[in-house]
Design an enzyme around this catalytic site. Structure first.
Site, short mmCIF file in Angstrom:
data_model
loop_
_atom_site.label_atom_id
_atom_site.label_comp_id
_atom_site.label_asym_id
_atom_site.label_seq_id
_atom_site.Cartn_x
_atom_site.Cartn_y
_atom_site.Cartn_z
N GLU A 102 2.27 25.23 -24.42
CA GLU A 102 2.98 24.00 -24.08
C GLU A 102 2.19 22.78 -24.54
O GLU A 102 2.75 21.71 -24.75
CB GLU A 102 3.24 23.94 -22.57
CG GLU A 102 4.31 22.94 -22.17
CD GLU A 102 4.78 23.10 -20.74
OE1 GLU A 102 5.80 23.80 -20.52
OE2 GLU A 102 4.11 22.56 -19.83
N HIS A 106 -4.04 51.37 -23.52
CA HIS A 106 -3.04 52.43 -23.56
C HIS A 106 -1.65 51.90 -23.93
O HIS A 106 -0.65 52.58 -23.69
CB HIS A 106 -3.00 53.15 -22.21
CG HIS A 106 -4.29 53.86 -21.89
ND1 HIS A 106 -4.52 55.18 -22.22
CD2 HIS A 106 -5.42 53.42 -21.30
CE1 HIS A 106 -5.73 55.53 -21.83
NE2 HIS A 106 -6.31 54.47 -21.27
N LYS A 159 7.02 17.31 -8.30
CA LYS A 159 6.60 15.90 -8.30
C LYS A 159 7.77 14.99 -7.98
O LYS A 159 7.67 14.08 -7.15
CB LYS A 159 5.99 15.54 -9.64
CG LYS A 159 5.46 14.11 -9.70
CD LYS A 159 4.93 13.75 -11.08
CE LYS A 159 3.68 14.50 -11.43
NZ LYS A 159 3.07 14.03 -12.70
N LYS A 164 17.03 22.19 -21.07
CA LYS A 164 17.43 21.75 -19.74
C LYS A 164 18.67 20.86 -19.80
O LYS A 164 19.58 20.99 -18.97
CB LYS A 164 16.28 20.98 -19.07
CG LYS A 164 15.10 21.85 -18.66
CD LYS A 164 14.05 21.00 -17.96
CE LYS A 164 12.89 21.84 -17.47
NZ LYS A 164 11.88 21.01 -16.76
N GLY A 216 1.30 18.82 -15.51
CA GLY A 216 1.68 19.96 -14.68
C GLY A 216 0.83 21.19 -14.93
O GLY A 216 0.39 21.87 -14.00
N ARG A 217 0.55 21.49 -16.21
CA ARG A 217 -0.22 22.70 -16.52
C ARG A 217 -1.72 22.50 -16.30
O ARG A 217 -2.51 23.42 -16.51
CB ARG A 217 0.07 23.14 -17.95
CG ARG A 217 -0.16 22.09 -19.01
CD ARG A 217 0.46 22.52 -20.32
NE ARG A 217 0.41 21.50 -21.36
CZ ARG A 217 1.30 20.51 -21.48
NH1 ARG A 217 2.30 20.40 -20.61
NH2 ARG A 217 1.21 19.63 -22.47
N GLU A 266 15.28 24.24 -10.76
CA GLU A 266 14.94 25.60 -10.32
C GLU A 266 14.24 25.58 -8.97
O GLU A 266 14.57 26.35 -8.06
CB GLU A 266 14.03 26.27 -11.36
CG GLU A 266 14.63 26.40 -12.75
CD GLU A 266 14.33 25.22 -13.65
OE1 GLU A 266 14.47 25.37 -14.87
OE2 GLU A 266 13.97 24.13 -13.12
#
Length: 558
Positions: free
Chosen positions: A363, A394, A216, A517, A277-278, A222
């Protein structure tokens, strides 16, 4: 610890739902009740505790509940004013109070096109314009009209983002694999570990690769580090920066930074601060989805989410699928002390769903401060985890069946597969149904002895006894299509919202990700400082200095 009655008396000034005292007492009664007895006493239990919305069926009968339980939990939803908060969200009120923002991801899939108002403005024209722009661009790429600098068609699309700019699109593209363009492959880069970007690019051809840089602000460390590496990788072959415009597009609002990168602002797709964002895969962040499956299928994804939105907004609370899932989660989280919740899709295409829902849930509701700024003294969001069901059987199902922890689980499966491997699918269905039954019923010592043919004194009988009474929900999709995927994702979004309301949380900020951060930006230059570092705690100082010594073994830094 289970949520105490006193918590709800308003001692913290946060939660004061009167019904919770009754729920606590009711929980004591249910502690000695086994689900197999509830089923034996009520032949119609499965019918009464199930609900279908479109092509999505929820069977919640394998839970530690009775009619009384559900009535009390519905009182909890009413006392928390879930319906009122729901209307505030749909009405564009700024329910994200710490950032003074509306929460209107529902507007992104508002297929009725009824006005969605934010700050007095109907946002639907802008939403529709971006979807139209995404569709037009995808049509060019998918048809081969959009060509790379060498004149070849685009064969690979690489989405560079992180968090919601990565998890949602990647999950959706995987889930909709049967609908993907046969000549266009999608790739996703998120990790700042250089191994990720190098591995993703090593088999690609710069001349036929299109990059989506999703940030954005266009400053996310990152994402932009990986984007600049991709730019350098591309230019090593393309040689001319003018070719960037044909191979890089942006999902951003920072026109200046996008232009400085070399991307044509005409190829910038915007979204808005009322889109978390999510919760953003429905927006321009979903450009990789549109490229993979086409705008028609993307529209179907939006249609499915809108159908669940309409159900959530208008269905009575006692027949409301997201509300029911949310209340069951609160029941176990706050009254039984369950610390986690498992997401178990029996569908390879949904293998990334647990990771996607980890972010969406943890979050959103992983908070210890309520909406009023007060520290809570009750449990909020659970740990969300899981994997595809057959593989999980398993791996970790041993703990689900015979461990010491109560872990509610959602089993998700499609009735009709996309492939024609019916034998495989029958085995899959048999397993998912068997697991929900085994978790519920368990196996008594007497049943175990009978099956083993062992004497009562055998020391190994107890090893094969299953207590059962482990709760689970079964969510059956008719087929995993864009429409049902949209419904499924929206179902969980609204479940998370309802739980946040009950816990009096702002589910739409994420201040907890900021401190790390900030510290990382401080540590980064210290990794290459001229003198030993001593500005942190003793452990962090030692680790930084150890890294410096090992990373520069031939340099005398001390």
């Amino acid at each position: 610890m289970p949520l105490s009655v006193e918590t709800f008396r308003g001692e913290t000034g946060a939660l004061h739902w009167p019904v919770c005292r009754v729920l606590q007492a009711h929980r004591m009664q249910m502690a000695t009740t086994h689900m197999r007895d509830l089923f034996a006493a009520d032949p119609a239990r499965a019918e009464r505790f199930s609900l279908q919305v479109g092509d999505v069926l929820l069977d919640y009968s394998k839970n530690r509940i009775t009619d009384e339980t559900m009535a009390l939990l519905l009182r909890l939803a009413e006392e928390a004013d879930v319906a009122g908060w729901r209307e505030r969200m749909f009405g564009g009120e700024k329910i994200n109070n710490t950032e003074n923002r509306a929460v209107l991801h529902v507007a992104l899939r508002n297929r009725s096109n009824q006005p969605a108002i934010v700050d007095g403005e109907d946002v639907m024209p802008k939403v529709n314009a971006v979807i139209e722009k995404m569709g037009a661009f995808a049509k060019q790429v998918r048809s081969g009209e959009w060509r790379g600098y060498s004149g070849e068609r685009i064969t690979d699309v690489v989405n560079i983002g992180i968090g919601g700019s990565d998890l949602g699109p990647q999950m959706a593209v995987q889930a909709l694999m049967p609908y993907r363009h046969p000549q266009l492959k999608a790739h996703f880069i998120s990790n700042i570990d250089g191994a990720h970007v190098k591995e993703a690019l090593e088999s690609l051809n710069p001349a036929t690769t299109l990059f989506i840089v999703a940030s954005k602000t266009f400053t996310t460390q990152e994402t932009m580090t990986n984007a600049h590496y991709a730019r350098t990788w591309f230019l090593a072959q393309a040689q001319d920066e003018r070719h960037i415009v044909g191979h890089f597009v942006a999902v951003s609002t920072n026109r200046e930074a996008v232009t400085a990168f070399g991307i044509d602002p005409a190829n910038m797709f915007e979204f808005w601060d009322w889109v978390g964002g999510r919760y953003s895969l429905w927006s321009a962040i979903g450009l990789s989805i549109v490229l993979a499956v086409g705008v028609e299928r993307f529209d179907e994804l939006l249609d499915g989410a809108h159908a669940m939105d309409e159900h959530f907004r208008h269905a009575p609370l006692d027949r409301n699928m997201p509300v029911i899932l949310a209340l069951l989660g609160v029941w176990y989280n706050n009254f039984f002390g369950a610390e986690s919740h498992a997401i178990l899709p029996y569908d390879h295409a949904l293998r990334s769903l647990p990771a996607y829902l980890q972010q969406a849930d943890m979050e959103s509701n992983g908070k210890s401060v309520d909406r009023d700024g007060k520290v809570v003294d009750y449990d909020t969001g659970p740990i969300i985890w899981g994997a595809t069901g057959i593989n999980g059987q398993h791996a970790f199902y041993q703990l689900l069946h015979q461990g010491t922890r109560l872990i509610p689980a959602d089993f998700i499966v499609s009735v009709e597969p996309h492939d024609d491997l019916q034998e495989h699918h029958d085995i899959l269905i048999a397993n998912v149904l068997a697991q929900t039954e085994a978790l519920m019923r368990g196996r008594t010592r007497e049943e175990t002895q009978l099956e083993m043919g062992s004497p009562q004194t055998s020391p190994f009988v107890q090893h094969k006894v299953f207590d059962g009474n482990h709760p689970s929900n079964a969510i059956l999709l008719q087929t995993l299509t864009p429409h049902t995927l949209g419904m499924l994702i929206a179902l969980y979004e609204h479940k998370i919202f309802v739980q946040g309301v009950i816990w009096n949380l702002n589910s739409y900020d994420q201040w907890g990700v900021e401190l790390g951060k900030q510290l990382a930006s401080r540590i980064l230059p210290e990794l290459h400082a001229d003198a030993p570092v001593d500005s942190h705690d003793a452990s962090t100082n030692a680790l930084i200095n150890h890294y410096r010594r090992m990373n520069h073994p031939h340099t005398d830094l001390y």
